[in-house]
Motif scaffolding. Structure first.
Motif, PDB file in Angstrom:
ATOM      1  N   PRO A  93       8.371   3.745   7.013  1.00  0.00           N
ATOM      2  CA  PRO A  93       8.028   2.264   6.994  1.00  0.00           C
ATOM      3  C   PRO A  93       6.963   1.932   7.615  1.00  0.00           C
ATOM      4  O   PRO A  93       6.107   0.868   7.286  1.00  0.00           O
ATOM      5  N   ASP A  94       6.401   2.419   8.822  1.00  0.00           N
ATOM      6  CA  ASP A  94       5.407   2.273   9.888  1.00  0.00           C
ATOM      7  C   ASP A  94       4.073   2.609   9.113  1.00  0.00           C
ATOM      8  O   ASP A  94       2.862   2.146   9.416  1.00  0.00           O
ATOM      9  N   ASP A  95       4.033   3.388   7.987  1.00  0.00           N
ATOM     10  CA  ASP A  95       3.066   3.777   7.123  1.00  0.00           C
ATOM     11  C   ASP A  95       2.545   2.760   6.239  1.00  0.00           C
ATOM     12  O   ASP A  95       1.501   2.768   5.621  1.00  0.00           O
ATOM     13  N   ASN A 137       3.591  -6.565   8.997  1.00  0.00           N
ATOM     14  CA  ASN A 137       2.839  -7.851   8.898  1.00  0.00           C
ATOM     15  C   ASN A 137       3.584  -8.835   7.811  1.00  0.00           C
ATOM     16  O   ASN A 137       3.212  -9.859   7.531  1.00  0.00           O
ATOM     17  N   LEU A 138       4.578  -8.231   6.741  1.00  0.00           N
ATOM     18  CA  LEU A 138       5.122  -9.127   6.013  1.00  0.00           C
ATOM     19  C   LEU A 138       5.922 -10.019   6.765  1.00  0.00           C
ATOM     20  O   LEU A 138       5.940 -11.231   6.311  1.00  0.00           O
ATOM     21  N   ASP A 189       0.725  -1.123  -0.095  1.00  0.00           N
ATOM     22  CA  ASP A 189       0.023   0.086   0.049  1.00  0.00           C
ATOM     23  C   ASP A 189       0.845   1.176  -0.096  1.00  0.00           C
ATOM     24  O   ASP A 189       0.709   2.357   0.656  1.00  0.00           O
ATOM     25  N   GLY A 190       1.929   1.388  -0.781  1.00  0.00           N
ATOM     26  CA  GLY A 190       2.706   2.388  -1.030  1.00  0.00           C
ATOM     27  C   GLY A 190       4.169   2.098  -0.930  1.00  0.00           C
ATOM     28  O   GLY A 190       4.371   1.019  -0.809  1.00  0.00           O
ATOM     29  N   GLU A 191       5.072   3.220  -0.851  1.00  0.00           N
ATOM     30  CA  GLU A 191       6.641   2.926  -0.983  1.00  0.00           C
ATOM     31  C   GLU A 191       7.086   3.783   0.213  1.00  0.00           C
ATOM     32  O   GLU A 191       6.355   4.955   0.096  1.00  0.00           O
ATOM     33  N   ILE A 192       8.107   3.456   0.801  1.00  0.00           N
ATOM     34  CA  ILE A 192       8.822   4.365   1.576  1.00  0.00           C
ATOM     35  C   ILE A 192       9.349   5.787   0.777  1.00  0.00           C
ATOM     36  O   ILE A 192       9.761   5.625  -0.388  1.00  0.00           O
ATOM     37  N   SER A 193       9.013   6.902   1.189  1.00  0.00           N
ATOM     38  CA  SER A 193       9.437   8.050   0.308  1.00  0.00           C
ATOM     39  C   SER A 193       9.889   8.997   1.264  1.00  0.00           C
ATOM     40  O   SER A 193       9.023   9.840   2.033  1.00  0.00           O
TER      41      SER A 193
END
Ligand SMILES: [Zn+2]
Length: 198
Positions: free
Chosen positions: A120-122, A127-128, A109-113
């Motif tokens: 990362p927490d977003d 859960n991976l 649901d997105g990428e670290i940016s």
């Protein structure tokens, strides 16, 4: 300056909220709606409301679905030992259209940016890690070939470092700066076959 009637302007404003829709396109869309029959407009509006009400995230992989689990996670024929990590549900559809991949997915649901302030927490990264059990043999990181996609891939590969699994990166064939869901099927097949080990 001439103004549109209130209800016209309101729908125009709604269409303008869509990505890459400017004023001209929004006006075209409003006229397109006006040319529909009452029944067509009713179905159109109903579909908008229904998609928000009925869609949810798969409990297992975060893919969009209408039940607790998506069709891929529910399918006993899929290889649960291979997890393909993608940015969004759009990428799942792109990969599935190729028809070569038999494993399951994990949607971040997105990428670290750093530039957009996405941490990362977003994302669904924690859960991976919880999913990596004895059954898992390979994690294929298939984030986009953009700066943010590479940062995300690097971050996840480091987290998985030391686990008794193969961590590979879908990179070969996807143009630098390219987005996975825009890649054609042949490119995706090559990218999957030519994945490199981290
Ligand atoms: Zn799923």
């Amino acid at each position: 300056m001439a103004e549109y009637p209130n209800s016209f302007q309101k729908l125009l404003d709604s269409f303008r909220r869509l990505p890459q829709v400017g004023n001209k396109a929004a006006i075209r869309f409003v006229y397109a709606v006006l040319s529909m029959s009452d029944e067509e407009v009713r179905v159109f509006a109903e579909n908008l409301v229904k998609i928000k009400q009925s869609l949810r995230k798969c409990k297992q992989c975060n893919n969009l679905c209408e039940e607790e689990l998506c069709n891929i996670c529910k399918n006993p024929a899929r290889d649960y030992g291979t997890i393909c990590v993608v940015t969004s549900s759009k990428d799942v559809v792109a990969m599935e259209n190729v028809g070569q991949y038999q494993g399951v997915y994990h949607v971040l649901d997105g990428e670290i940016s750093p530039s957009k302030g996405v941490l990362p927490d977003d994302l669904h990264i924690a859960n991976l890690l919880l999913k990596i059990d004895d059954r898992v043999k390979e994690v294929i990181i298939a984030t986009n070939s953009t700066v943010d996609g590479e940062i995300t891939a690097m971050y996840i590969s480091k987290l998985l470092n030391g686990k008794p699994i193969i961590v590979s990166r879908l990179a070969h064939g996807i143009p630098i700066g390219g987005q996975l869901d825009y890649a054609d099927e042949r490119t995706l097949i090559k990218a999957l076959e030519g994945r490199t080990r981290y």
